[in-house]
Design an enzyme around this catalytic site. Structure first.
Site, PDB file in Angstrom:
ATOM      1  N   PRO A   1       0.833  -1.206   0.000  1.00  0.00           N
ATOM      2  CA  PRO A   1       0.000   0.000   0.000  1.00  0.00           C
ATOM      3  C   PRO A   1       0.869   1.257   0.000  1.00  0.00           C
ATOM      4  O   PRO A   1       1.874   1.328   0.713  1.00  0.00           O
ATOM      5  CB  PRO A   1      -0.807  -0.123   1.297  1.00  0.00           C
ATOM      6  CG  PRO A   1      -0.757  -1.581   1.651  1.00  0.00           C
ATOM      7  CD  PRO A   1       0.561  -2.074   1.159  1.00  0.00           C
ATOM      8  N   ILE A   2       0.471   2.224  -0.790  1.00  0.00           N
ATOM      9  CA  ILE A   2       1.229   3.476  -0.875  1.00  0.00           C
ATOM     10  C   ILE A   2       1.319   4.150   0.490  1.00  0.00           C
ATOM     11  O   ILE A   2       2.351   4.738   0.846  1.00  0.00           O
ATOM     12  CB  ILE A   2       0.576   4.423  -1.902  1.00  0.00           C
ATOM     13  CG1 ILE A   2       0.732   3.853  -3.318  1.00  0.00           C
ATOM     14  CG2 ILE A   2       1.195   5.813  -1.823  1.00  0.00           C
ATOM     15  CD1 ILE A   2       2.180   3.769  -3.789  1.00  0.00           C
ATOM     16  N   CYS A   3       0.245   4.046   1.287  1.00  0.00           N
ATOM     17  CA  CYS A   3       0.273   4.697   2.600  1.00  0.00           C
ATOM     18  C   CYS A   3       1.345   4.082   3.495  1.00  0.00           C
ATOM     19  O   CYS A   3       1.974   4.784   4.303  1.00  0.00           O
ATOM     20  CB  CYS A   3      -1.100   4.615   3.266  1.00  0.00           C
ATOM     21  SG  CYS A   3      -1.706   2.928   3.489  1.00  0.00           S
ATOM     22  N   THR A   4       1.575   2.778   3.360  1.00  0.00           N
ATOM     23  CA  THR A   4       2.638   2.127   4.135  1.00  0.00           C
ATOM     24  C   THR A   4       4.000   2.629   3.690  1.00  0.00           C
ATOM     25  O   THR A   4       4.874   2.937   4.517  1.00  0.00           O
ATOM     26  CB  THR A   4       2.563   0.596   3.965  1.00  0.00           C
ATOM     27  OG1 THR A   4       1.315   0.125   4.474  1.00  0.00           O
ATOM     28  CG2 THR A   4       3.703  -0.090   4.713  1.00  0.00           C
TER      29      THR A   4
ATOM     30  N   ASN B   1       4.303   6.451   4.882  1.00  0.00           N
ATOM     31  CA  ASN B   1       4.200   6.854   6.288  1.00  0.00           C
ATOM     32  C   ASN B   1       4.767   5.863   7.299  1.00  0.00           C
ATOM     33  O   ASN B   1       5.382   6.278   8.286  1.00  0.00           O
ATOM     34  CB  ASN B   1       2.722   7.110   6.634  1.00  0.00           C
ATOM     35  CG  ASN B   1       2.104   8.170   5.754  1.00  0.00           C
ATOM     36  OD1 ASN B   1       2.712   9.216   5.521  1.00  0.00           O
ATOM     37  ND2 ASN B   1       0.909   7.910   5.258  1.00  0.00           N
TER      38      ASN B   1
END
Length: 444
Positions: free
Chosen positions: A203-206, A209
């Site tokens: 996931p891009i959020c992982t 961030n």
């Protein structure tokens, strides 16, 4: 070897095959009247090998050494220096040359009795008539898309009356598989797509961030940081911002084989890992390049095992000396050598080889023959030259190629319940059918 010298029993290296064909056995009840001619015909068959990489080189070598004399190979790639550790038909002087051309030349140089015709290009660029020239096709591909294309092409060809068996091999590190696909008869490649391991993605959020693994740091540098820094940057801006040499060329597109680009990712990935207290000792050029190129390490011994299995199936199919694989063999070499064979079932809802459905009521004492059943459906479906097998893939009658037609024609006059049983599904194929016809034998 000259065609007139294919089989000299007792003195020739193929005398063992001659003897095995002469003697009936549990899998070869009807020994051919002329085993020399049987073997000569098999070794003269035109075979197409798709792919001349690590697996393709092994397949070419095995087929040529087995005695097959009319081979063709097609590949769209050229030779890279990274191929040389396992693709043994190539050397440093061949770098940037077409794989198919070099592989064909090397096989004919070492085994002059074999003729190998190379084709440099995509399999999709060849016509249907091109593929109809071959009696057997063996795949040594590393692409799901290419496998799906040749599978659907051969199924389409089978529906016109030309049945070309497909032997598919694949390797991935210390794992591999070999399978036999008889288009429209057995399960096709499309039937088993849900078995494929999904591509690893994060996931891009992982990545942005909360990275937790070295892989997250590399993906962040590759997918997020590189575009942010260089998407619209000039070569000059790159040289000012970084200690590495400027990019080659006039743009800043990422090139996974450019060592300067890889070094940039290594540096940024390590910085990212240190920032989030992630161990960074594994982050190096090899590690980063493996992630961005989605490289799965190739193992020469795995290729050799899978190629041997594929060529063994080719021998069995073309000589009819033994039952061929039914229909999938998996190999795992991580903890010793483990193989397992099982039957991949044909899917009735497969978009490529899916079937129509009928029910045929029959009594346990019925003397209805296989030919009677084919005649029954020939009228309602306007069949011209049908073939029939069980849903499990056991051929009962194959209208083509001629060798298989002769071998299975005796079943036509047999009572259907003497060669199969009630509650078994028959699969009928014919060029006038848009898809296969499934007939369930139901006891009444």
């Amino acid at each position: 070897m000259p065609s007139s010298d294919v089989c000299k029993a007792g003195s020739h290296r193929h005398s063992g095959w001659i003897q095995s064909l002469k003697k009936p056995g549990p899998f070869n009840l009807d020994a051919p009247e002329n085993p020399e001619e049987t073997l000569k015909s098999a070794f003269s068959s035109k075979i197409l090998i798709i792919g001349a990489g690590g697996l393709g080189c092994e397949i070419l070598k095995d087929l040529a050494l087995s005695g097959f004399r009319d081979l063709s190979v097609i590949d769209m790639d050229t030779i890279d220096i990274t191929n040389l550790n396992r693709q043994f038909l190539f050397n440093e002087s061949n770098i940037d040359e077409p794989k198919a051309n070099v592989a064909a030349s090397m096989i004919m140089k070492r085994i002059p009795s074999t003729v190998v015709t190379p084709f440099y290009g995509k399999i999709q660029d060849k016509t249907i008539e091109f593929y109809k020239e071959f009696k057997l096709i063996i795949c040594g591909l590393d692409s799901v898309e290419a496998r799906r294309w040749i599978n659907s092409t051969l199924v389409a060809i089978a529906k016109t009356g030309d049945l070309i068996p497909l032997v598919d091999g694949g390797s991935e590190g210390l794992k591999g598989q070999a399978r036999v696909i008889i288009p429209t008869i057995t399960s096709c490649y499309e039937c088993s797509l849900d078995m494929l391991t999904p591509k690893i993605s994060y996931p891009i959020c992982t990545l942005a961030n909360t990275p937790r693994l070295p892989e997250h740091c590399v993906e962040w540098a590759y997918l997020l940081e590189w575009p942010r820094v260089f998407l619209n940057a000039s070569v000059d801006s790159f040289s000012k911002q970084e200690v590495f040499e400027p990019l080659d060329g006039k743009n800043s597109n990422f090139e996974p084989d450019n060592i300067r680009h890889i070094d940039w990712l290594v540096k940024r990935s390590i910085e990212r890992a240190n920032k989030f207290q992630i161990p960074s000792s594994s982050i190096n050029r090899f590690f980063v390049q493996g992630i961005v190129k989605r490289i799965i390490p190739a193992v020469a011994s795995t290729n050799a095992i899978i190629a041997a299995s594929c060529c063994n199936e080719a021998l069995k199919i073309l000589t009819e000396s033994n039952p061929f694989l039914d229909n999938y063999m998996m190999y795992v070499g991580e903890d010793g050598a483990y193989t397992y064979t099982f039957n991949l079932e044909k899917r009735s809802d497969c978009p490529v080889c899916g079937v129509l459905s009928e029910v045929y009521d029959i009594s346990a004492s019925s003397t209805v023959t296989l030919k009677d059943i084919l005649n029954h459906y020939s009228k309602s479906y306007n069949l011209q030259n049908p073939s029939v097998s069980t849903a499990a893939g056991t051929p009962l009658y194959l209208a083509s190629p001629p060798a298989l037609q002769v071998a299975t024609s005796k079943n036509l006059s047999q009572p259907i319940l003497s060669i199969t049983s009630v509650d078994v599904n028959l699969v009928i194929t014919d060029k006038n059918l848009s898809t296969s016809l499934s007939v369930q034998l139901r006891e009444c």
